[in-house]
Scaffold this motif. Structure first.
Motif, PDB file in Angstrom:
ATOM      1  N   SER A   1       0.841  -1.196   0.000  1.00  0.00           N
ATOM      2  CA  SER A   1       0.000   0.000   0.000  1.00  0.00           C
ATOM      3  C   SER A   1       0.874   1.243   0.000  1.00  0.00           C
ATOM      4  CB  SER A   1      -0.886   0.033   1.250  1.00  0.00           C
ATOM      5  OG  SER A   1      -1.704  -1.108   1.311  1.00  0.00           O
ATOM      6  N   ALA A   2       0.384   2.300  -0.635  1.00  0.00           N
ATOM      7  CA  ALA A   2       1.151   3.545  -0.720  1.00  0.00           C
ATOM      8  C   ALA A   2       1.501   4.077   0.675  1.00  0.00           C
ATOM      9  CB  ALA A   2       0.369   4.590  -1.512  1.00  0.00           C
ATOM     10  N   TRP A   3       0.560   4.019   1.607  1.00  0.00           N
ATOM     11  CA  TRP A   3       0.789   4.572   2.941  1.00  0.00           C
ATOM     12  C   TRP A   3       1.824   3.767   3.734  1.00  0.00           C
ATOM     13  CZ3 TRP A   3      -0.169   1.348   7.006  1.00  0.00           C
ATOM     14  CH2 TRP A   3      -1.023   0.266   6.762  1.00  0.00           C
ATOM     15  N   ALA A   4       2.069   2.502   3.351  1.00  0.00           N
ATOM     16  CA  ALA A   4       2.994   1.650   4.095  1.00  0.00           C
ATOM     17  C   ALA A   4       4.313   1.436   3.356  1.00  0.00           C
ATOM     18  CB  ALA A   4       2.342   0.301   4.360  1.00  0.00           C
ATOM     19  N   GLY A   5       4.465   2.035   2.187  1.00  0.00           N
ATOM     20  CA  GLY A   5       5.631   1.782   1.349  1.00  0.00           C
ATOM     21  C   GLY A   5       6.965   2.041   2.004  1.00  0.00           C
TER      22      GLY A   5
END
Length: 112
Positions: free
Chosen positions: A39-43
């Motif tokens: 996910s973008a937020w966890a990258g």
């Protein structure tokens, strides 16, 4: 009772069978999600934790088993123990400073 538990277990796994074949899992709603794409937020966090060896860098959105969780926690534990071992003098000094501050402020140690 054991039969009902076993039946629930099988039904639960049958719900995940189609996604297991495709490598995709359902998220909330009706859309599917690729378990191989972070996910973008966890990258950034995923990249950092992969670099230090806590995770293997694959299947970032897949469910974690207890075995996988145990391995990750043990890797983190080993890293922390190495950090502590390399800083034992500093930690001893910090403990002394903390005790001095506590005594100046009137704090006492909790009874054992």
């Amino acid at each position: 009772m054991a039969f009902a538990t076993a039946s629930s277990f099988v039904r639960c796994h049958m719900l995940h069978f189609p996604s297991a074949l495709t490598g995709r899992r359902k998220n909330s709603g009706n859309s599917t999600r690729d378990i191989h794409v972070v996910s973008a937020w966890a990258g950034l966090a995923w990249e950092e934790i992969t670099k230090i060896g806590i995770v293997d860098g694959i299947r970032p959105c897949a469910p974690v088993t207890r075995e996988e969780n145990t391995v990750m926690m043990n890797r983190l534990r080993k890293n922390l123990l190495q950090l502590i071992a390399g800083n034992s003098i500093v930690l001893g000094e910090l403990e002394k400073r903390l005790q001095a501050i506590e005594s100046e402020c009137g704090f006492t140690k909790c009874p054992k």
